[in-house]
Enzyme design. Structure first.
Site, PDB file in Angstrom:
ATOM      1  CE  LYS A   1      -4.871  -3.480  -0.376  1.00 34.07           C
ATOM      2  NZ  LYS A   1      -4.271  -4.733   0.065  1.00 34.07           N
TER       3      LYS A   1
ATOM      4  CB  SER B   1      -0.776  -3.507  -1.940  1.00 31.41           C
ATOM      5  OG  SER B   1      -1.212  -3.750  -0.630  1.00 31.41           O
TER       6      SER B   1
END
Length: 237
Positions: A195, A157
């Site tokens: 993230k 991701s």
């Protein structure tokens, strides 16, 4: 000065080592301090290590050594947790297998960090606090900060930032972050993810991937605990 929880954990570790010769597990520490998550124990251990009260011994499971005990002011101020056995009057540091390892000089120009489980770069996975090994990184290649720990990246991701599945992420411990920082965030006290962090007003936090195949995750502030900021990415070929 130690916080109450730091003091209680130090007393518990010291008492257990003196009683059994083996440092307690993360689960035992979590129960003794009435914490919900092992990540809280990890932060307390990092703080005690940074302050020079304990050290983690490389290449051994459950290997902690108590280097010093709290001063009298801290002993008078705080009480040990009820789950901890009484500490012996004389302080005799013990380690796993009942022997003290040979002193090892720090590597010049290097930063050492424990490798702790894996962090998801994609769908979050359960946070793991078991130390797999101790790694050394060139200080000139690392963002300033610390104390440090390392995590294995799982997933893609963050691929558009050059962070790939299997990379080792070096993390500078921190419980705060600014918008735009790449962070390790603990979601719901159970799952960790790597993230980009963004605040959306005072009511929500966005954890953004760097891959259009994944959606931005939105949480309430109380659902997210910052575990550290990305200090470097390392890859083996």
């Amino acid at each position: 000065m130690l916080t109450r929880k730091q003091y209680q954990l130090l007393v518990f570790i010291d008492a257990r080592i003196q009683e059994t010769g083996i440092s307690p597990s993360f689960d035992e520490m979590k129960v003794a301090l009435s914490l919900k998550s092992k990540s809280g124990i990890h932060r307390l251990i990092m703080a005690l290590e940074e302050r020079g009260f304990i050290r983690r011994l490389p290449h051994r499971a459950r290997a902690l050594e108590v280097l010093k005990r709290p001063d009298r002011m801290e002993r008078d101020k705080y009480a040990a947790p009820s789950a901890a056995p009484a500490a012996a009057p004389a302080f005799r540091p013990s380690v796993v297998e009942g022997r003290k390892p040979a002193e090892r000089a720090p590597l010049a120009g290097m930063i050492e960090a424990p490798l702790i489980g894996r962090v998801a770069a994609g769908v979050p996975i359960l946070a793991e606090s078991n130390i797999e090994a101790h790694l050394a990184f060139p200080a000139v290649m690392v963002r300033k900060g610390g104390p440090y720990y390392a995590l294995r990246v799982k997933g893609d991701s963050m691929i558009d930032m050059g962070i790939r599945d299997g990379d080792v992420a070096l993390i500078s411990s921190s419980d705060t972050a600014e918008t735009g920082d790449v962070v390790v965030a603990l979601v719901g006290e159970e799952e960790a993810t790597l993230k980009r962090f963004r605040r959306r007003g005072s009511g929500s936090i966005a954890l953004e991937p760097a891959n259009p195949a994944y959606e931005t995750q939105i949480y309430r502030p109380e659902q997210v605990a910052i575990q550290g900021k990305l200090a470097g990415i390392f890859r083996a070929y």
